[in-house]
Design a protein around this motif. Structure first.
Motif, short mmCIF file in Angstrom:
data_model
loop_
_atom_site.label_atom_id
_atom_site.label_comp_id
_atom_site.label_asym_id
_atom_site.label_seq_id
_atom_site.Cartn_x
_atom_site.Cartn_y
_atom_site.Cartn_z
N VAL A 30 -7.92 -14.91 -8.76
CA VAL A 30 -7.12 -14.24 -9.80
C VAL A 30 -5.64 -14.17 -9.46
N ASP A 31 -5.27 -14.58 -8.25
CA ASP A 31 -3.86 -14.59 -7.85
C ASP A 31 -3.42 -16.03 -7.62
N PHE A 32 -2.62 -16.55 -8.57
CA PHE A 32 -2.07 -17.91 -8.49
C PHE A 32 -3.23 -18.89 -8.29
N HIS A 33 -4.05 -18.86 -9.30
CA HIS A 33 -5.31 -19.59 -9.34
C HIS A 33 -5.12 -21.06 -8.95
N GLY A 66 -2.51 -22.10 -11.20
CA GLY A 66 -1.36 -21.27 -10.84
C GLY A 66 -1.28 -19.97 -11.60
N ARG A 67 -2.26 -19.64 -12.44
CA ARG A 67 -2.20 -18.43 -13.26
C ARG A 67 -2.54 -17.19 -12.44
N THR A 78 -6.37 -16.62 -1.35
CA THR A 78 -5.67 -17.59 -0.51
C THR A 78 -4.18 -17.68 -0.84
N PHE A 79 -3.82 -17.59 -2.12
CA PHE A 79 -2.43 -17.81 -2.53
C PHE A 79 -1.69 -16.52 -2.84
N VAL A 80 -2.26 -15.37 -2.56
CA VAL A 80 -1.67 -14.12 -3.03
C VAL A 80 -0.26 -13.88 -2.48
#
Length: 475
Positions: free
Chosen positions: A246-249, A253-254, A280-282
């Protein structure tokens, strides 16, 4: 394939898809590149026995001479081995593992991985950790759930983001993917369903299939999460587990806002559905501070959310340190189940990450600023060189998710190899195939390489789009 690992000519033709570039005189090179891509994509495992030259030629609508030349190229590259009387089979060139794209050489640009070089300050953290390692050498080196100092610093980070967390709610793992696999193996059984976004992270799909569970996709469209669709899928299919980014999918990227998280969390809690949330991208918020972003999903669904994270994108993939944030009871069960696969994470890397987390925020701020600039470089080049490609500029993460003008993602990935660019076709991000109108373009490479890569992709796209329908192979 049959029991001895032979793939039929018809099946291989379907795997290769539209491999021939329109008007190309390099048919052997095109066919060899398509077979190599299928190997690197995991569709032709090492040891797979290939059909005869005649059978393959008939199946793909090419001459036997062309097929023989393609196999010669693959033998020269070490990707195919042959023996008289035994036929040909897929092998590993020089012992190189084939679970990912090949290493980028001087003429190749790797856009298959969305990973950056090590963060500034890593060596300084290594030097500090080396001194701290002395205190650990008198012990046995098995850290159970992980070093307390690292779990404390991770717990503080979650608390600062709005999810109160104690060190007892953290377990250190060997990356976020390792964390997901641990949860998957403990919470599911063969035949169970696992809810996933469509598209989603390819390695998560591979892990779900390897566990003999079935992915249930819910579309994540151009306007974001279909929360009504998620709720309907949970009600109708009763998944044993869900997997969300849910964070920078990855790859879109959403980011899901707090209102959406509250609604999704309520669905999980009401239906008592466990969900692994991959963060992973939070830390790669390119427009602001992650502390100012949405609360972790666990703040809205309590113990039904298992949050996994990693240092691979924020700091460096070579650290191979990740973590699980969950209830103490669930971590106790996970710790017991873990002994069947590994006995813990390396001490030294834990010390290094603990030092990085305790350092001033300048290094992470530098990482975000650099990726922000690279994102804008890549976006500008795509708009200039490929004006009919569409994408939403992500506010975080490390890649663009591009909508192509026609269904050609796999063909483009094959053609791009001949132009010295490695990309992953959209179908890899799909639970059920398709997504041929989509392509992920990471912006983790230096600016000059991104500019060169887009230029090469433009040439590859032009060659693919110029292919007439009657030039495609016969399946």
């Amino acid at each position: 394939m049959d029991a001895i690992g032979r793939i039929s000519a018809r099946r291989l033709a379907l795997v290769l898809g539209s491999w021939r570039r329109g008007g190309s005189r390099q048919g052997a090179a095109d066919l060899a590149a398509a077979i190599e891509l299928a190997v690197l994509d995991g569709q032709l495992p090492i040891g797979t026995r290939l059909p005869s030259e005649r059978e393959l030629a008939d199946a793909v609508g090419a001459s036997r001479t062309l097929v023989a030349a393609a196999l010669d190229r693959l033998r020269e590259g070490g990707l195919v081995a042959s023996r008289r009387g035994a036929g040909s089979w897929i092998t590993s060139p020089g012992g190189r593992p084939l679970d990912a794209a090949p290493p980028a050489g001087p003429q190749a640009i790797d856009l298959a991985r969305a990973a950056s070089p090590a963060i500034p300050g890593l060596m300084a953290a290594v030097d500090r950790a080396r001194l701290l390692l002395v205190d650990e050498l008198g012990g046995h080196g098995y850290t159970g759930r992980g070093l307390l100092v690292l779990r404390e610093r991770l717990a503080r980070r979650y608390t600062a983001r709005g999810l109160p967390t104690s060190p007892e709610q953290i377990m250190i793992t060997n990356g976020a993917h390792h964390a997901f696999v641990l949860a998957l193996r403990m919470l599911t059984h063969p035949g169970d369903r696992v809810l996933v976004e469509q598209p989603t992270y390819p390695n998560a799909l591979e892990a779900i299939r390897a566990a003999h569970t079935a992915p249930v996709p819910v579309a994540l469209g151009e306007h974001g999460w279909d929360l009504a669709g998620v709720e309907a899928a949970v009600r109708q299919t009763a998944p044993r587990l869900a997997y969300f980014v849910v964070d920078f999918h990855n790859p879109t990227g959403r980011q899901l806002d707090d209102a959406g998280r509250e609604r999704l969390g309520a669905v999980l809690a009401r239906t008592q559905t466990f969900a692994v949330v991959d963060e992973t991208f939070v830390e790669l918020d390119l427009e602001g501070d992650p502390l100012d972003g949405p609360h972790p999903l666990g703040a809205f669904a309590g113990n039904w959310v298992i949050t996994v994270g990693t240092a691979s994108k924020s700091h460096w993939g070579g650290l191979r340190i990740g973590w699980i944030r969950a209830s103490e009871d669930l971590l106790t069960r996970l710790s017991s189940a873990r002994f069947g696969s590994d006995l813990g994470s390396p001490v030294f890397e834990q010390l290094v990450l603990a030092e990085l987390l305790d350092a001033p925020g300048d290094a992470l701020a530098h990482r975000r600023a650099n990726l922000h600039d690279l994102r804008d470089v890549l976006a500008g080049e795509v708009r200039r060189e490929l004006p009919d490609w569409r994408f939403d500029l992500p506010r975080g993460g490390s890649s663009l998710w591009c909508r192509l003008p026609e269904p050609m993602s796999t063909r483009l990935a094959v053609a791009a190899v001949n132009h010295g660019v490695q990309v992953v076709p959209g179908s890899r991000f799909s639970a059920q195939g398709g997504l041929e109108r989509w392509l992920r373009l990471p912006f983790a490479q230096p600016a000059e390489q991104l500019r060169e890569a887009v230029g090469r992709l433009a040439l590859a796209a032009a060659s693919v789009r110029s292919a007439p329908a009657d030039d495609l192979p016969v399946a």
